[in-house]
Design an enzyme around this catalytic site. Structure first.
Site, PDB file in Angstrom:
ATOM      1  N   LYS A  68    -105.335 -48.840 -10.903  1.00 31.94           N
ATOM      2  CA  LYS A  68    -104.169 -48.952 -11.339  1.00 31.94           C
ATOM      3  C   LYS A  68    -103.300 -48.355 -12.383  1.00 31.94           C
ATOM      4  O   LYS A  68    -104.646 -48.925 -13.275  1.00 31.94           O
ATOM      5  CB  LYS A  68    -103.001 -49.810 -10.865  1.00 31.94           C
ATOM      6  CG  LYS A  68    -100.936 -49.293 -11.094  1.00 31.94           C
ATOM      7  CD  LYS A  68     -99.825 -50.769 -10.334  1.00 31.94           C
ATOM      8  CE  LYS A  68     -99.075 -50.969 -10.614  1.00 31.94           C
ATOM      9  NZ  LYS A  68     -97.970 -51.920 -10.341  1.00 31.94           N
ATOM     10  N   SER A 128     -95.488 -55.177  -6.409  1.00 27.46           N
ATOM     11  CA  SER A 128     -95.695 -54.319  -6.066  1.00 27.46           C
ATOM     12  C   SER A 128     -97.698 -54.083  -5.415  1.00 27.46           C
ATOM     13  O   SER A 128     -98.083 -52.409  -4.914  1.00 27.46           O
ATOM     14  CB  SER A 128     -96.081 -53.611  -7.810  1.00 27.46           C
ATOM     15  OG  SER A 128     -94.854 -52.833  -7.534  1.00 27.46           O
ATOM     16  N   SER A 162     -95.187 -50.877  -6.363  1.00 30.57           N
ATOM     17  CA  SER A 162     -95.804 -49.607  -7.248  1.00 30.57           C
ATOM     18  C   SER A 162     -96.999 -49.646  -7.209  1.00 30.57           C
ATOM     19  O   SER A 162     -97.422 -48.272  -7.536  1.00 30.57           O
ATOM     20  CB  SER A 162     -94.799 -50.159  -9.154  1.00 30.57           C
ATOM     21  OG  SER A 162     -95.553 -51.180  -9.329  1.00 30.57           O
TER      22      SER A 162
HETATM   23  N1  GLN Z   1     -90.145 -53.616  -6.189  1.00 34.34           N
HETATM   24  C1  GLN Z   1     -90.269 -54.444  -7.251  1.00 34.34           C
HETATM   25  C2  GLN Z   1     -88.982 -53.785  -9.036  1.00 34.34           C
HETATM   26  O1  GLN Z   1     -88.797 -52.786  -8.432  1.00 34.34           O
HETATM   27  C3  GLN Z   1     -90.954 -55.177  -8.119  1.00 34.34           C
HETATM   28  C4  GLN Z   1     -92.425 -54.358  -9.081  1.00 34.34           C
HETATM   29  C5  GLN Z   1     -93.300 -54.634  -9.352  1.00 34.34           C
HETATM   30  O2  GLN Z   1     -93.864 -55.634  -8.304  1.00 34.34           O
HETATM   31  N2  GLN Z   1     -94.343 -54.441  -9.830  1.00 34.34           N
HETATM   32  O3  GLN Z   1     -89.129 -54.130  -9.601  1.00 34.34           O
END
Ligand code: GLN
Length: 481
Positions: free
Chosen positions: A79, A178, A154
């Protein structure tokens, strides 16, 4: 066997038997990336040369009988918020468009030390904020199961890369879901380790008390191999702990295992398709000998609210460094008109143009919640409820050994469906954020297809008991094949 469609395990044994070399394997993946990355947009950067050279070195080691273990010569994706020395690391943001990482993240050092081949860096929501990759400054990633749909986020680029055979396995990061939600949307296994099991050094911070790096893979065994390679204490991250468990015996059946279904998670917050498939998953666990019971997990409903107060506060603090001076792209004035901005304008314009709308929204929310007069009402209050949530998890784990919930409320949604409704997007995290608030480990594993789209089941474990949820997921995977 095809050079693609490999797992870490299958590729490892083929390399061992000399059926193909790491160079051949790596080249096959690079070719696949050249062909498919255009439409899928999984990778932001591909390391053609470095990957080929790393593969060659792996082959040479193997020919001398000096293989470094199960990841030696295996092509992986990373990532783009995890630093790989000397390469572009954008975190999905225009702010870091030209940023070249000055050193390797600890997880990268560890992977390089065991001979893994790094194919490239994957797309993500900007600074890991989002659930669809639609908040990336570099365009949305597509779900390989249906190109009109999101891969989740994400870590959507990593999930897409694994699911579309653009790598064997990948690393993502999980602050509120994420790793697990994209794993669920793309039909993969995704592990969010216990907070502190994996070093965050070299991970571009989103919300430091929640962030954790973990694997996205095709099988539980692969996730375990990657997790074992990256975990462990690190003097560069004071929140890491020394490994507190030894390998547990693999279990074929689940006799004596007590599984809790939190009643707060099994209300009407999910689609019927998700409910049916996750319930079928629970029945498989029951058939393996586990005892299933409904449990009470107080404050589970508050976890999302607590997360969306504390996370923006940490985001506001962590992202203050991207001001065009210390870090990030700088807008200092118009060189043609020979006008220079003053210091404040340089900050404001650099941040205003460098960050996308979702990141700006969270910085503003967090800055507000931390400001004088509001700190006690929001930040301090949310910290108190976080403690209550932790205690609730401790209490429920005296009653049962693991918890099972869906990973996400629905299957992969359509591109554009939720982008203009932040609350709908935040509700994606309803089943996953509690785990980050409490710091416990959780894994998402596929439990079937609903109308052609994968459904994920989440298994949540006790703190530091990552090994148990891997074992249970492994038994589930065998039984559901
Ligand atoms: N969807 C969650 C957010 O927008 C989690 C994001 C993540 O785990 N980096 O914060």
């Amino acid at each position: 066997m095809s050079l693609l469609k490999q797992t870490i395990e299958s590729a490892g044994s083929s390399l061992e038997r000399g059926e193909f070399s790491s160079k051949e394997l790596t080249e096959a993946y690079l070719k696949q990336i050249r062909g498919l990355n255009g439409p899928l947009n999984a990778y932001l950067t591909v390391f053609e040369e470095d990957a080929t050279q790393a593969a060659q070195r792996s082959d040479e080691r193997r020919s001398r009988g000096e293989s470094l273990g199960p990841l030696d010569g295996i092509p992986l994706a990373i990532k783009d918020n995890i630093c790989v020395q000397g390469t572009r690391t954008t975190a999905g943001s225009k702010m870091l468009d030209n940023y070249v990482a000055v050193n390797d993240a600890t997880v990268i050092t560890k992977l390089k030390n065991v001979g893994a081949v790094i194919l490239g860096k994957t797309n993500m929501d900007e600074f890991a904020m989002g659930s669809s990759t639609e908040h990336s400054a570099y365009g949305v990633t597509k779900n390989p199961h249906d190109l009109a749909r999101v891969p989740g986020g994400s870590s959507g680029g990593s999930a897409c890369a694994v699911a579309a055979d653009l790598c064997v396995a990948a690393l993502g990061s999980d602050t509120g879901g994420s790793i697990r939600q994209p794993a669920s949307f793309c039909g993969l296994v995704g592990l969010k380790p216990t907070y502190g099991r994996v070093s965050r050094s070299g991970l571009i911070a989103m919300a430091s008390s929640f962030d954790q790096i973990g694997p996205l893979a095709k099988t539980v065994k692969d996730a375990e191999i990657l997790f074992n390679a990256i975990q462990g204490s690190d003097k560069l991250d004071q929140t890491t702990v020394e490994k507190r468990e030894t390998r547990k015996e693999k279990r074929e059946n689940l006799h004596g295992l007590r599984i809790g279904l939190p009643k707060q998670a099994w209300g009407d917050g999910m689609s019927d398709g998700v409910r049916t498939h996750v319930m079928e998953g629970v029945k498989i666990l029951e058939a393996l000998g586990a005892e299933i019971k409904e449990v009470d997990l107080p404050y589970a409903d508050e976890a999302l609210a607590v997360y969306y107060v504390l996370m923006p506060c940490e985001v506001s603090a962590n992202l203050a460094r991207f001001d065009g001076m210390r870090y990030g792209r700088r807008e200092a004035g118009h060189s043609l008109q020979l006008t220079a901005y003053n210091l404040f304008d340089t900050y404001a314009r650099s941040r205003g143009h460098g960050f996308g709308p979702e990141v700006r929204r969270r910085i503003m929310l967090g800055t507000y919640a931390l400001s004088k007069g509001y700190y006690d009402a929001y930040y301090r209050q949310a910290r108190k409820v976080r403690t209550l949530i932790r205690h609730a998890y401790e209490a429920v784990f005296r009653e049962v050994d693991i918890l099972v919930t869906p990973t996400a409320p629905s299957t992969a949604f359509k591109i554009g469906e939720k982008i203009s409704d932040p609350l709908a997007m935040y509700l994606e995290d309803i089943f996953t954020v509690g785990v980050n608030v409490a710091g416990v480990p959780a894994i998402s594993i596929s439990c079937g297809l609903h109308e052609g789209l994968p459904v994920g089941m989440q298994i949540i474990g006790k703190i530091y008991d990552d090994a148990s949820i891997l074992n249970i997921a492994n038994a589930f995977e065998k039984a559901s094949r």
